[in-house]
Design a protein around this motif. Structure first.
Motif, PDB file in Angstrom:
ATOM      1  N   SER A 119      41.276   4.720  14.811  1.00 35.64           N
ATOM      2  CA  SER A 119      40.249   4.324  15.776  1.00 35.64           C
ATOM      3  C   SER A 119      40.425   2.881  16.215  1.00 35.64           C
ATOM      4  O   SER A 119      41.003   2.057  15.504  1.00 35.64           O
ATOM      5  CB  SER A 119      38.850   4.483  15.166  1.00 35.64           C
ATOM      6  N   LYS A 120      39.919   2.598  17.393  1.00 33.24           N
ATOM      7  CA  LYS A 120      39.689   1.242  17.852  1.00 33.24           C
ATOM      8  C   LYS A 120      38.191   1.097  18.082  1.00 33.24           C
ATOM      9  O   LYS A 120      37.448   2.088  18.038  1.00 33.24           O
ATOM     10  CB  LYS A 120      40.457   0.969  19.145  1.00 33.24           C
ATOM     11  N   TYR A 121      37.754  -0.146  18.358  1.00 35.47           N
ATOM     12  CA  TYR A 121      36.341  -0.393  18.588  1.00 35.47           C
ATOM     13  C   TYR A 121      36.130  -1.021  19.954  1.00 35.47           C
ATOM     14  O   TYR A 121      37.066  -1.527  20.587  1.00 35.47           O
ATOM     15  CB  TYR A 121      35.779  -1.285  17.487  1.00 35.47           C
ATOM     16  N   ALA A 122      34.875  -0.995  20.410  1.00 32.33           N
ATOM     17  CA  ALA A 122      34.572  -1.451  21.762  1.00 32.33           C
ATOM     18  C   ALA A 122      34.868  -2.933  21.970  1.00 32.33           C
ATOM     19  O   ALA A 122      35.082  -3.372  23.110  1.00 32.33           O
ATOM     20  CB  ALA A 122      33.118  -1.147  22.105  1.00 32.33           C
ATOM     21  N   ASN A 123      34.899  -3.736  20.893  1.00 29.32           N
ATOM     22  CA  ASN A 123      35.238  -5.151  21.039  1.00 29.32           C
ATOM     23  C   ASN A 123      36.652  -5.350  21.596  1.00 29.32           C
ATOM     24  O   ASN A 123      36.974  -6.414  22.135  1.00 29.32           O
ATOM     25  CB  ASN A 123      35.143  -5.874  19.691  1.00 29.32           C
ATOM     26  N   ALA A 124      37.490  -4.328  21.464  1.00 24.90           N
ATOM     27  CA  ALA A 124      38.886  -4.428  21.912  1.00 24.90           C
ATOM     28  C   ALA A 124      39.049  -4.147  23.405  1.00 24.90           C
ATOM     29  O   ALA A 124      40.106  -4.422  23.969  1.00 24.90           O
ATOM     30  CB  ALA A 124      39.753  -3.467  21.100  1.00 24.90           C
ATOM     31  N   ILE A 125      38.016  -3.613  24.049  1.00 22.86           N
ATOM     32  CA  ILE A 125      38.144  -3.172  25.439  1.00 22.86           C
ATOM     33  C   ILE A 125      38.175  -4.358  26.403  1.00 22.86           C
ATOM     34  O   ILE A 125      37.327  -5.242  26.362  1.00 22.86           O
ATOM     35  CB  ILE A 125      36.988  -2.231  25.826  1.00 22.86           C
ATOM     36  N   ILE A 126      39.173  -4.354  27.283  1.00 20.88           N
ATOM     37  CA  ILE A 126      39.228  -5.242  28.440  1.00 20.88           C
ATOM     38  C   ILE A 126      39.713  -4.414  29.625  1.00 20.88           C
ATOM     39  O   ILE A 126      40.175  -3.281  29.460  1.00 20.88           O
ATOM     40  CB  ILE A 126      40.152  -6.462  28.232  1.00 20.88           C
ATOM     41  N   GLY A 127      39.613  -4.972  30.816  1.00 16.16           N
ATOM     42  CA  GLY A 127      40.011  -4.250  32.015  1.00 16.16           C
ATOM     43  C   GLY A 127      41.324  -4.712  32.607  1.00 16.16           C
ATOM     44  O   GLY A 127      42.045  -5.546  32.043  1.00 16.16           O
ATOM     45  N   ASP A 128      41.612  -4.166  33.761  1.00 20.68           N
ATOM     46  CA  ASP A 128      42.814  -4.520  34.512  1.00 20.68           C
ATOM     47  C   ASP A 128      42.796  -6.003  34.860  1.00 20.68           C
ATOM     48  O   ASP A 128      41.755  -6.566  35.223  1.00 20.68           O
ATOM     49  CB  ASP A 128      42.857  -3.682  35.796  1.00 20.68           C
ATOM     50  N   GLN A 129      43.932  -6.669  34.723  1.00 20.31           N
ATOM     51  CA  GLN A 129      44.146  -8.086  35.036  1.00 20.31           C
ATOM     52  C   GLN A 129      43.539  -9.035  34.002  1.00 20.31           C
ATOM     53  O   GLN A 129      43.729 -10.253  34.103  1.00 20.31           O
ATOM     54  CB  GLN A 129      43.597  -8.448  36.431  1.00 20.31           C
ATOM     55  N   ALA A 130      42.808  -8.526  33.021  1.00 16.02           N
ATOM     56  CA  ALA A 130      42.243  -9.394  31.984  1.00 16.02           C
ATOM     57  C   ALA A 130      43.336  -9.774  30.986  1.00 16.02           C
ATOM     58  O   ALA A 130      44.413  -9.165  30.933  1.00 16.02           O
ATOM     59  CB  ALA A 130      41.097  -8.689  31.275  1.00 16.02           C
ATOM     60  N   ALA A 131      43.040 -10.785  30.167  1.00 14.24           N
ATOM     61  CA  ALA A 131      44.051 -11.326  29.253  1.00 14.24           C
ATOM     62  C   ALA A 131      43.963 -10.697  27.871  1.00 14.24           C
ATOM     63  O   ALA A 131      42.879 -10.589  27.288  1.00 14.24           O
ATOM     64  CB  ALA A 131      43.899 -12.832  29.139  1.00 14.24           C
ATOM     65  N   ILE A 132      45.114 -10.289  27.355  1.00 15.70           N
ATOM     66  CA  ILE A 132      45.255  -9.892  25.957  1.00 15.70           C
ATOM     67  C   ILE A 132      45.414 -11.170  25.143  1.00 15.70           C
ATOM     68  O   ILE A 132      46.304 -11.987  25.423  1.00 15.70           O
ATOM     69  CB  ILE A 132      46.491  -8.998  25.760  1.00 15.70           C
ATOM     70  N   GLU A 133      44.566 -11.367  24.141  1.00 18.31           N
ATOM     71  CA  GLU A 133      44.609 -12.578  23.330  1.00 18.31           C
ATOM     72  C   GLU A 133      45.394 -12.332  22.042  1.00 18.31           C
ATOM     73  O   GLU A 133      45.141 -11.361  21.333  1.00 18.31           O
ATOM     74  CB  GLU A 133      43.184 -13.038  22.978  1.00 18.31           C
ATOM     75  N   LEU A 134      46.314 -13.224  21.763  1.00 19.76           N
ATOM     76  CA  LEU A 134      47.080 -13.135  20.527  1.00 19.76           C
ATOM     77  C   LEU A 134      46.238 -13.694  19.379  1.00 19.76           C
ATOM     78  O   LEU A 134      45.805 -14.850  19.435  1.00 19.76           O
ATOM     79  CB  LEU A 134      48.380 -13.934  20.653  1.00 19.76           C
ATOM     80  N   PRO A 135      45.986 -12.919  18.331  1.00 18.45           N
ATOM     81  CA  PRO A 135      45.194 -13.434  17.214  1.00 18.45           C
ATOM     82  C   PRO A 135      45.878 -14.624  16.556  1.00 18.45           C
ATOM     83  O   PRO A 135      47.109 -14.716  16.520  1.00 18.45           O
ATOM     84  CB  PRO A 135      45.128 -12.237  16.246  1.00 18.45           C
ATOM     85  N   VAL A 136      45.075 -15.529  16.000  1.00 17.84           N
ATOM     86  CA  VAL A 136      45.633 -16.719  15.375  1.00 17.84           C
ATOM     87  C   VAL A 136      46.421 -16.389  14.112  1.00 17.84           C
ATOM     88  O   VAL A 136      47.273 -17.182  13.689  1.00 17.84           O
ATOM     89  CB  VAL A 136      44.514 -17.727  15.027  1.00 17.84           C
ATOM     90  N   ASN A 137      46.162 -15.216  13.520  1.00 13.97           N
ATOM     91  CA  ASN A 137      46.798 -14.876  12.244  1.00 13.97           C
ATOM     92  C   ASN A 137      47.815 -13.751  12.370  1.00 13.97           C
ATOM     93  O   ASN A 137      48.127 -13.081  11.387  1.00 13.97           O
ATOM     94  CB  ASN A 137      45.738 -14.510  11.200  1.00 13.97           C
ATOM     95  N   SER A 138      48.345 -13.540  13.569  1.00 13.47           N
ATOM     96  CA  SER A 138      49.381 -12.519  13.756  1.00 13.47           C
ATOM     97  C   SER A 138      50.521 -13.069  14.592  1.00 13.47           C
ATOM     98  O   SER A 138      50.301 -13.763  15.588  1.00 13.47           O
ATOM     99  CB  SER A 138      48.809 -11.274  14.444  1.00 13.47           C
ATOM    100  N   THR A 189      43.369  -0.093  10.800  1.00 16.46           N
ATOM    101  CA  THR A 189      42.181  -0.511  11.542  1.00 16.46           C
ATOM    102  C   THR A 189      42.275  -1.944  12.050  1.00 16.46           C
ATOM    103  O   THR A 189      42.079  -2.218  13.241  1.00 16.46           O
ATOM    104  CB  THR A 189      40.921  -0.351  10.675  1.00 16.46           C
ATOM    105  N   ARG A 190      42.571  -2.905  11.179  1.00 15.34           N
ATOM    106  CA  ARG A 190      42.587  -4.311  11.589  1.00 15.34           C
ATOM    107  C   ARG A 190      43.698  -4.581  12.601  1.00 15.34           C
ATOM    108  O   ARG A 190      43.508  -5.320  13.575  1.00 15.34           O
ATOM    109  CB  ARG A 190      42.743  -5.209  10.361  1.00 15.34           C
ATOM    110  N   GLY A 191      44.860  -3.980  12.376  1.00 14.86           N
ATOM    111  CA  GLY A 191      45.980  -4.213  13.279  1.00 14.86           C
ATOM    112  C   GLY A 191      45.790  -3.639  14.666  1.00 14.86           C
ATOM    113  O   GLY A 191      46.461  -4.050  15.614  1.00 14.86           O
ATOM    114  N   LYS A 192      44.878  -2.689  14.792  1.00 15.43           N
ATOM    115  CA  LYS A 192      44.662  -2.021  16.071  1.00 15.43           C
ATOM    116  C   LYS A 192      43.399  -2.475  16.795  1.00 15.43           C
ATOM    117  O   LYS A 192      43.222  -2.154  17.977  1.00 15.43           O
ATOM    118  CB  LYS A 192      44.571  -0.503  15.834  1.00 15.43           C
ATOM    119  N   SER A 193      42.507  -3.173  16.114  1.00 19.34           N
ATOM    120  CA  SER A 193      41.165  -3.391  16.662  1.00 19.34           C
ATOM    121  C   SER A 193      40.813  -4.845  16.934  1.00 19.34           C
ATOM    122  O   SER A 193      39.634  -5.189  17.043  1.00 19.34           O
ATOM    123  CB  SER A 193      40.119  -2.784  15.720  1.00 19.34           C
ATOM    124  N   ALA A 194      41.798  -5.706  17.035  1.00 18.25           N
ATOM    125  CA  ALA A 194      41.499  -7.100  17.384  1.00 18.25           C
ATOM    126  C   ALA A 194      40.858  -7.166  18.770  1.00 18.25           C
ATOM    127  O   ALA A 194      41.041  -6.275  19.611  1.00 18.25           O
ATOM    128  CB  ALA A 194      42.779  -7.934  17.352  1.00 18.25           C
TER     129      ALA A 194
END
Length: 314
Positions: A119-138, A189-194
């Motif tokens: 599963s993923k969670y709703a906190n991970a959802i962004i739309g088209d043209q939005a930025a994917i953020e690289l986690p500080v610990n990955s 879970t953690r690796g997929k739900s940032a």
């Protein structure tokens, strides 16, 4: 029909795409044609509510679009609005892992006997043209182009033959994954739900317009270079089976998203491996659905903040 959620000013609207560059505000269209189409139904501005009411909403919008005349009601330009993730509040985001044979091979994993579910969670959802953020610990963030099912009708213990009736349409998802977290945690879970790890969109395309979901070209480009290229005919577990399989355990609800797996070509399977970095540009194209594009940026921490690193206490 291609449905989008978008903002103009402080308001969120539901729209229908006309061609590639124009958009119709469905509430405004309803008001404009209210004398021509007598109906007590009021279209919601929330995509999840629209899908929940789709048995009334879809025929009504089809009637509105059949009345539509660009000389009477000009469409807006999509470049003048902010296209959001088409649905931001699904009850569930369910993903199927290892669902293309060649992807299993590149990850050195055996093809599964039954669907691998996470599963993923709703906190991970962004739309088209939005930025994917690289986690500080990955330091090993990867991309995964996927066709996503949008559930349109409650489904519990349905057969594969009944599954088609429970599907509203399809969209695109990038199953962004922090591989270092995914494989050191012992579960995914953690690796997929940032935050930002589930770009979806730009639209939801109704199933009648998509056609056969098992005959769609799917590709991902990283900075213009093709990294993934396949066809959904190569899915190990087909869409009706996936819906039926999941419904034997959990009740699927309108607006739920099911990502169907990624084809080969992901960064971890390459030699040398390819990890996302700040400034990268990703675009996923799926035939009959569209193109989802996102940029990559580093997560910006605040200087001198106690939250810059993990705090522990006894």
């Amino acid at each position: 029909m291609r449905l989008v959620s978008y903002s103009s000013g402080s308001d969120i609207h539901l729209g229908a795409l006309i061609g590639e560059k124009q958009i119709l505000n469905l509430s405004s269209l309803q008001d404009f044609y209210k004398d021509r189409i007598q109906h007590t139904f009021r279209l919601p501005n929330d995509m999840k509510q629209f899908i929940e009411q789709n048995e009334r909403a879809l025929p009504y919008v089809e009637a509105l679009l059949n009345c539509y005349d660009e000389n009477d009601f000009p469409a807006g330009n999509i470049s003048d609005v902010e296209v959001l993730a088409p649905i931001i509040n699904p009850e569930k985001i369910i993903c199927v892992g290892l669902n293309y044979l060649d992807h299993c091979k590149e990850t050195n994993m055996e093809p599964p006997a039954t669907p691998v579910i996470f599963s993923k969670y709703a906190n991970a959802i962004i739309g088209d043209q939005a930025a994917i953020e690289l986690p500080v610990n990955s330091s090993q963030v990867d991309f995964e182009a996927e066709l996503a099912i949008v559930i349109g009708k409650e489904a519990k213990c349905v057969t594969a033959a009944e599954a088609e009736d429970c599907i509203f349409g399809y969209t695109i998802m990038n199953d962004v994954s922090a591989r270092d977290h995914q494989f050191t945690d012992g579960q995914w879970t953690r690796g997929k739900s940032a935050d930002t790890f589930a770009p979806i969109g730009p639209s939801i395309v109704t199933k009648n317009e998509v056609g056969d979901p098992h005959k769609l070209d799917i590709s991902l480009r990283l900075n213009g270079e093709i990294m993934q290229q396949s066809n959904t005919e190569n899915l190990i577990f087909k869409i009706p089976y996936i819906v039926s399989f999941l419904s034997q355990t959990m009740t699927l609800k309108p607006g739920d998203l099911i990502a169907t797996g990624t084809p080969p070509g992901v960064g971890m399977g390459r030699n040398p491996q390819v990890w996302l970095k700040e400034g990268d540009h990703l675009s996923i194209t799926i035939e009959n659905i569209g193109t989802l594009s996102n940029v990559v940026k580093k997560y910006k921490t605040y200087a001198n903040s106690k939250n810059n690193s993990l705090q522990t206490s006894s």
